[in-house]
Design a protein around this motif. Sequence first.
Motif, PDB file in Angstrom:
ATOM      1  N   ALA A  94     -12.098   3.060   2.040  1.00 30.73           N
ATOM      2  CA  ALA A  94     -11.329   3.510   3.205  1.00 30.73           C
ATOM      3  C   ALA A  94     -10.226   2.504   3.545  1.00 30.73           C
ATOM      4  N   VAL A  95     -10.506   1.222   3.380  1.00 24.87           N
ATOM      5  CA  VAL A  95      -9.482   0.205   3.635  1.00 24.87           C
ATOM      6  C   VAL A  95      -8.353   0.341   2.619  1.00 24.87           C
ATOM      7  N   SER A  96      -8.702   0.569   1.353  1.00 21.92           N
ATOM      8  CA  SER A  96      -7.667   0.751   0.328  1.00 21.92           C
ATOM      9  C   SER A  96      -6.805   1.973   0.628  1.00 21.92           C
ATOM     10  N   LEU A  97      -7.440   3.069   1.081  1.00 22.73           N
ATOM     11  CA  LEU A  97      -6.685   4.267   1.425  1.00 22.73           C
ATOM     12  C   LEU A  97      -5.779   4.007   2.627  1.00 22.73           C
ATOM     13  N   PHE A  98      -6.293   3.295   3.609  1.00 22.97           N
ATOM     14  CA  PHE A  98      -5.474   2.949   4.769  1.00 22.97           C
ATOM     15  C   PHE A  98      -4.284   2.086   4.356  1.00 22.97           C
ATOM     16  N   GLY A  99      -4.514   1.162   3.443  1.00 25.01           N
ATOM     17  CA  GLY A  99      -3.419   0.332   2.956  1.00 25.01           C
ATOM     18  C   GLY A  99      -2.357   1.143   2.240  1.00 25.01           C
ATOM     19  N   LEU A 100      -2.781   2.134   1.455  1.00 26.45           N
ATOM     20  CA  LEU A 100      -1.823   3.004   0.772  1.00 26.45           C
ATOM     21  C   LEU A 100      -0.973   3.762   1.782  1.00 26.45           C
ATOM     22  N   VAL A 101      -1.599   4.250   2.838  1.00 33.30           N
ATOM     23  CA  VAL A 101      -0.866   4.958   3.894  1.00 33.30           C
ATOM     24  C   VAL A 101       0.125   4.020   4.573  1.00 33.30           C
ATOM     25  N   VAL A 102      -0.277   2.792   4.811  1.00 35.13           N
ATOM     26  CA  VAL A 102       0.613   1.814   5.454  1.00 35.13           C
ATOM     27  C   VAL A 102       1.828   1.532   4.579  1.00 35.13           C
ATOM     28  N   PHE A 103       1.625   1.355   3.274  1.00 34.45           N
ATOM     29  CA  PHE A 103       2.751   1.083   2.376  1.00 34.45           C
ATOM     30  C   PHE A 103       3.749   2.241   2.389  1.00 34.45           C
ATOM     31  N   ILE A 104       3.238   3.472   2.336  1.00 31.32           N
ATOM     32  CA  ILE A 104       4.125   4.634   2.362  1.00 31.32           C
ATOM     33  C   ILE A 104       4.838   4.741   3.699  1.00 31.32           C
ATOM     34  N   ALA A 105       4.113   4.458   4.781  1.00 34.52           N
ATOM     35  CA  ALA A 105       4.714   4.540   6.116  1.00 34.52           C
ATOM     36  C   ALA A 105       5.818   3.494   6.289  1.00 34.52           C
ATOM     37  N   ILE A 140      -1.694  -8.317   3.330  1.00 31.08           N
ATOM     38  CA  ILE A 140      -1.511  -7.463   2.147  1.00 31.08           C
ATOM     39  C   ILE A 140      -2.807  -7.366   1.364  1.00 31.08           C
ATOM     40  N   ALA A 141      -3.462  -8.507   1.143  1.00 33.26           N
ATOM     41  CA  ALA A 141      -4.729  -8.498   0.420  1.00 33.26           C
ATOM     42  C   ALA A 141      -5.779  -7.662   1.143  1.00 33.26           C
ATOM     43  N   PHE A 142      -5.772  -7.727   2.473  1.00 31.84           N
ATOM     44  CA  PHE A 142      -6.715  -6.903   3.237  1.00 31.84           C
ATOM     45  C   PHE A 142      -6.437  -5.420   3.036  1.00 31.84           C
ATOM     46  N   LEU A 143      -5.157  -5.030   3.081  1.00 29.71           N
ATOM     47  CA  LEU A 143      -4.794  -3.624   2.938  1.00 29.71           C
ATOM     48  C   LEU A 143      -5.109  -3.094   1.532  1.00 29.71           C
ATOM     49  N   LEU A 144      -5.175  -3.954   0.550  1.00 33.87           N
ATOM     50  CA  LEU A 144      -5.525  -3.509  -0.805  1.00 33.87           C
ATOM     51  C   LEU A 144      -7.007  -3.187  -0.937  1.00 33.87           C
ATOM     52  N   GLY A 145      -7.808  -3.612   0.018  1.00 29.42           N
ATOM     53  CA  GLY A 145      -9.240  -3.337  -0.042  1.00 29.42           C
ATOM     54  C   GLY A 145     -10.050  -4.443  -0.664  1.00 29.42           C
ATOM     55  N   VAL A 146      -9.518  -5.658  -0.672  1.00 27.04           N
ATOM     56  CA  VAL A 146     -10.281  -6.798  -1.195  1.00 27.04           C
ATOM     57  C   VAL A 146     -11.472  -7.058  -0.273  1.00 27.04           C
ATOM     58  N   PRO A 147     -12.667  -7.255  -0.812  1.00 23.86           N
ATOM     59  CA  PRO A 147     -13.845  -7.473   0.044  1.00 23.86           C
ATOM     60  C   PRO A 147     -13.682  -8.686   0.955  1.00 23.86           C
ATOM     61  N   ARG A 148     -14.228  -8.572   2.158  1.00 26.41           N
ATOM     62  CA  ARG A 148     -14.147  -9.659   3.132  1.00 26.41           C
ATOM     63  C   ARG A 148     -15.313 -10.620   2.925  1.00 26.41           C
ATOM     64  N   ASN A 149     -15.367 -11.204   1.744  1.00 26.22           N
ATOM     65  CA  ASN A 149     -16.466 -12.115   1.404  1.00 26.22           C
ATOM     66  C   ASN A 149     -15.947 -13.474   0.953  1.00 26.22           C
ATOM     67  N   GLY A 150     -14.761 -13.845   1.387  1.00 23.26           N
ATOM     68  CA  GLY A 150     -14.155 -15.092   0.949  1.00 23.26           C
ATOM     69  C   GLY A 150     -13.092 -14.906  -0.098  1.00 23.26           C
ATOM     70  N   ASP A 151     -12.935 -13.671  -0.621  1.00 20.05           N
ATOM     71  CA  ASP A 151     -11.943 -13.411  -1.666  1.00 20.05           C
ATOM     72  C   ASP A 151     -10.560 -13.091  -1.110  1.00 20.05           C
ATOM     73  N   ALA A 198      -6.356   1.625  -7.381  1.00 20.65           N
ATOM     74  CA  ALA A 198      -7.459   1.058  -8.162  1.00 20.65           C
ATOM     75  C   ALA A 198      -8.640   0.735  -7.260  1.00 20.65           C
ATOM     76  N   GLY A 199      -8.362   0.181  -6.076  1.00 21.90           N
ATOM     77  CA  GLY A 199      -9.443  -0.076  -5.129  1.00 21.90           C
ATOM     78  C   GLY A 199     -10.107   1.191  -4.634  1.00 21.90           C
ATOM     79  N   LEU A 200      -9.354   2.299  -4.607  1.00 28.29           N
ATOM     80  CA  LEU A 200      -9.927   3.582  -4.194  1.00 28.29           C
ATOM     81  C   LEU A 200     -10.890   4.140  -5.227  1.00 28.29           C
ATOM     82  N   LEU A 201     -10.582   3.969  -6.502  1.00 30.80           N
ATOM     83  CA  LEU A 201     -11.246   4.742  -7.539  1.00 30.80           C
ATOM     84  C   LEU A 201     -12.284   3.989  -8.349  1.00 30.80           C
ATOM     85  N   VAL A 202     -12.124   2.698  -8.522  1.00 30.95           N
ATOM     86  CA  VAL A 202     -13.023   1.986  -9.421  1.00 30.95           C
ATOM     87  C   VAL A 202     -14.443   1.973  -8.847  1.00 30.95           C
TER      88      VAL A 202
END
Length: 586
Positions: A168-179, A464-475, A568-572
């Motif tokens: 869901a975060v990756s999808l939200f990020g995609l929407v933000v980039f398009i917006a 940007i890294a957050f919007l891509l859907g990177v896990p919030r675990n230190g990465d 990629a974050g949406l589908l993998v």
Amino acid sequence: MAEPQTRANLGRAVVEPVTDSDHNGQRGSAIEGVSEHQQPAPAYVPPPSEKHHTQDVEKVAGQPLDDTESQQRRWWIAGLVLRRRALGWLKPFLIWLCITLRLLFFHVSIRILTKPMHLIWNHTGVCFGQLIPAKWRLPAGGAFVVAIFLVGSFASPETVDNTRANRAVSLFGLVVFIAVLAATSKDRKRIQWHTVITGMLCQFVVALFVLRTKAGFDIFSFISELARSLLGFAGLGTSFLTTPEIAKLPWFLISVLPAIIFFIALVQLLYYWGVLQWFIGKFAVFFFWALRVSGAEAVVAAASPFIGQGESAVLIKPFVPHLTLAELHQVMTSGFATIAGSVLVAYLAFGVNPQALISSCVMSIPASLAVSKLRYPESEETLTAGRVVVPDDEDNRPVNALHAFANGAWLGLKIAGMILSTLLVILALLGLVNALLTWFGRYLNIDSPPLTVQLIVGYICYPIAFLLGVPRNGDLFKVARLIGLKLITNEFVAYAELQTNPDYASLSPRSRLIATYALCGFANLGSLGIQIGVLSQIAPSRAGDVSRLAVSALITGAISTLTSASIAGLLVTDEAQFFTPTAAMS
């Protein structure tokens, strides 16, 4: 729509939607000339225990007309059937099918396939579309694409590292980039939403095929195996020039640069034979038809992943002085949005995941077209509207294949030297700037961690890294630092950090995959100078327009690459398979 035409005449590769195909051109003669000198492969002789299988295969195949054809047919079918488990059947079958169809269409018009396809489309898709009122067609198409995104993203089961919350975060990020692109558009009233919607759909479908289907993963694994094998072939030359022991050293100078030189020489040879133009033309015709862009834009977008940002613009050299501002913006965006085949082998030598690199290159073609038309819509009449042309450079055409291969080797040497010198000075400059920042940071009590360029860009690119859907675990901060490093230096430095720096060894498979996609593009400050220099040299009269559009194209190309990372974050779902050395399914 009129039928596309493929014509090879006097070294020119032309694809125009006007008349039937002419398959007796020079390119066909060149390919046929090569095949005449090849010796037929020796016949496969099965052991006695397998003879009854071979006899059954012969019965299925039928009796050929002559002994040579019979021998070759028995060898081929028997080899596929008897070795389907040990050696696999999919790879040789696909290669045989491609070669057979290509040779067939030298003598038979491709209309035997395209005419039924157009007939079916006109009586299904077109008729269905006409049932929808004109004012509702575009909203209905947008809703259909959104539904595909949602179902394709959230229907699959969750994994430990890829929860639906992360998707869901990756999808939200995609929407933000398009917006963001839509909000900063040059002229929102002129945005061609058909191009945007169809481009995003094509990008999503390619990612879905690679990341969710075994067939797609295996096909791209096979392609990546072929690319990796280039490293070994270049190593043979390195062994001759040095020693086998030196050739095995994991040094950038020894293992990467020779592979780049060999690959570029091979590309020039394929270009001389017309193979590369043929592939580029087919890609361009599809995107020209599906996304409703001009012919020049389709050619450059299709060529950029194969031959790079500068060479792709050279393909349309006669048209560059007459391109509209939107087309110039698109040409530069396509170059920034992807990497080139000439440097792909370098990243493979680093150990970067090949399936992610290759699929990202393919995804960048429709993505760059979509985001560029969103940021800078067309408002003028284009010269190449309604046709796709891949002209040849008649002034610098090699006299034969050996000349083309030698020219490619020289070009590869120049590009390898440019890469070597660029990396040397960038890393040296980065070290100098970091030393100055660290010295200054001590006066501000910034000691742990020390103040560096990586630290600054890491915080800047953190959202940007957050919007891509990177896990919030230190990465998050680690991936953000890589993205920022790539933007201010180049993707070479970022990929080298990702693969060799111990700080990134603990990245989760999901974070590593997203980072691999996010770094796969030429959008950096160094490439900005390359784009301006190449286009200004091709068309000096457009130097001012190129300079005015360059920064916008750079940002748009970077966002195009980031949209691929979001998808990629949406589908993998099985990230580990992209970082586990397994053989591709045959």
